[in-house]
Scaffold this active site. Sequence first.
Site, PDB file in Angstrom:
ATOM      1  N   CYS A 149       0.704  -1.286   0.044  1.00 57.14           N
ATOM      2  CA  CYS A 149       0.158  -0.094   0.028  1.00 57.14           C
ATOM      3  C   CYS A 149       0.979   1.102   0.116  1.00 57.14           C
ATOM      4  O   CYS A 149       2.009   1.188  -0.630  1.00 57.14           O
ATOM      5  CB  CYS A 149      -0.772  -0.139   1.187  1.00 57.14           C
ATOM      6  SG  CYS A 149      -0.336   0.148   2.746  1.00 57.14           S
ATOM      7  N   THR A 150       0.475   2.357   0.892  1.00 53.80           N
ATOM      8  CA  THR A 150       1.178   3.619   0.454  1.00 53.80           C
ATOM      9  C   THR A 150       2.086   3.663   1.785  1.00 53.80           C
ATOM     10  O   THR A 150       3.334   3.727   1.393  1.00 53.80           O
ATOM     11  CB  THR A 150       0.219   4.713   0.555  1.00 53.80           C
ATOM     12  OG1 THR A 150      -0.620   4.768  -0.492  1.00 53.80           O
ATOM     13  CG2 THR A 150       1.066   5.996   0.256  1.00 53.80           C
ATOM     14  N   GLY A 151       1.866   3.778   2.786  1.00 52.79           N
ATOM     15  CA  GLY A 151       2.483   3.890   4.011  1.00 52.79           C
ATOM     16  C   GLY A 151       2.685   2.721   4.914  1.00 52.79           C
ATOM     17  O   GLY A 151       3.698   2.745   5.813  1.00 52.79           O
ATOM     18  N   ASN A 152       2.295   1.763   4.581  1.00 55.10           N
ATOM     19  CA  ASN A 152       2.512   0.435   5.579  1.00 55.10           C
ATOM     20  C   ASN A 152       2.148   0.235   6.748  1.00 55.10           C
ATOM     21  O   ASN A 152       2.867  -0.201   7.707  1.00 55.10           O
ATOM     22  CB  ASN A 152       3.642  -0.178   5.165  1.00 55.10           C
ATOM     23  CG  ASN A 152       4.131  -1.768   5.443  1.00 55.10           C
ATOM     24  OD1 ASN A 152       5.248  -1.843   6.176  1.00 55.10           O
ATOM     25  ND2 ASN A 152       3.411  -2.408   5.287  1.00 55.10           N
ATOM     26  N   THR A 153       0.797   1.116   7.136  1.00 55.12           N
ATOM     27  CA  THR A 153       0.432   1.357   8.534  1.00 55.12           C
ATOM     28  C   THR A 153      -0.883   0.930   8.502  1.00 55.12           C
ATOM     29  O   THR A 153      -1.401   0.799   9.628  1.00 55.12           O
ATOM     30  CB  THR A 153       0.730   2.815   8.955  1.00 55.12           C
ATOM     31  OG1 THR A 153      -0.094   3.717   8.136  1.00 55.12           O
ATOM     32  CG2 THR A 153       2.171   2.955   8.890  1.00 55.12           C
ATOM     33  N   CYS A 154      -1.450   0.818   7.299  1.00 60.80           N
ATOM     34  CA  CYS A 154      -2.981   0.397   7.560  1.00 60.80           C
ATOM     35  C   CYS A 154      -3.366  -0.878   6.696  1.00 60.80           C
ATOM     36  O   CYS A 154      -3.795  -1.975   7.105  1.00 60.80           O
ATOM     37  CB  CYS A 154      -3.939   1.623   7.086  1.00 60.80           C
ATOM     38  SG  CYS A 154      -3.612   3.299   7.951  1.00 60.80           S
ATOM     39  N   ARG A 155      -3.723  -0.748   5.426  1.00 58.81           N
ATOM     40  CA  ARG A 155      -4.089  -1.693   4.683  1.00 58.81           C
ATOM     41  C   ARG A 155      -3.347  -2.680   4.415  1.00 58.81           C
ATOM     42  O   ARG A 155      -3.554  -4.114   4.620  1.00 58.81           O
ATOM     43  CB  ARG A 155      -4.362  -1.168   3.253  1.00 58.81           C
ATOM     44  CG  ARG A 155      -5.513  -0.309   3.184  1.00 58.81           C
ATOM     45  CD  ARG A 155      -5.865   0.358   1.839  1.00 58.81           C
ATOM     46  NE  ARG A 155      -4.618   1.570   1.550  1.00 58.81           N
ATOM     47  CZ  ARG A 155      -4.510   2.311   0.811  1.00 58.81           C
ATOM     48  NH1 ARG A 155      -5.388   2.177  -0.210  1.00 58.81           N
ATOM     49  NH2 ARG A 155      -3.677   3.009   0.593  1.00 58.81           N
ATOM     50  N   ASP A 194      -8.027   3.628   1.022  1.00 58.18           N
ATOM     51  CA  ASP A 194      -7.300   4.001   2.286  1.00 58.18           C
ATOM     52  C   ASP A 194      -8.139   4.433   3.397  1.00 58.18           C
ATOM     53  O   ASP A 194      -8.835   5.400   3.375  1.00 58.18           O
ATOM     54  CB  ASP A 194      -6.216   5.103   1.966  1.00 58.18           C
ATOM     55  CG  ASP A 194      -5.119   5.449   3.067  1.00 58.18           C
ATOM     56  OD1 ASP A 194      -5.280   4.686   3.903  1.00 58.18           O
ATOM     57  OD2 ASP A 194      -4.243   6.099   2.748  1.00 58.18           O
TER      58      ASP A 194
END
Length: 140
Positions: free
Chosen positions: A15-21, A127
């Site tokens: 994903c984008t930041g590797n903290t959620c999805r 997101d």
Amino acid sequence: MARMGKEKKMLLFLCTGNTCRSPLAQVLAEALLQEAALSEWVVASAGLSALAGMSASSHALTVAHTLGLDLSAHQSRPLTAALAQRADKILVMTSAHKEVLLQHFPQFASKVSTLKESCASMGDVQDPYGGSVAVYMDTA
């Protein structure tokens, strides 16, 4: 490329930041693989714009806990060429992630698809960042 020894196949969520999805996708996939007794796979996650060493977001931690999963040890990491090379399958959350990934690493096109494409579905996994726990649960 032939694998040496008994190295496991790698499924990489991106994903984008590797903290959620992607961390949620990782622990969900790990649980499903364990339940199905499919031990030949290892699951990882990374982000296209991730800072190394960030924990999962608080809502992602809550959702994982609610689902009986543990994200407490998660540490974000950016995608590297070595990680993309190691992965056997790379599942991205959005078509924009796929586009950016393929601009940087076109040689990996055969192993990249959106999560929904891999499930024969259309659309992106939006997101949840900034949303409520319910939004994160829907995302999971």
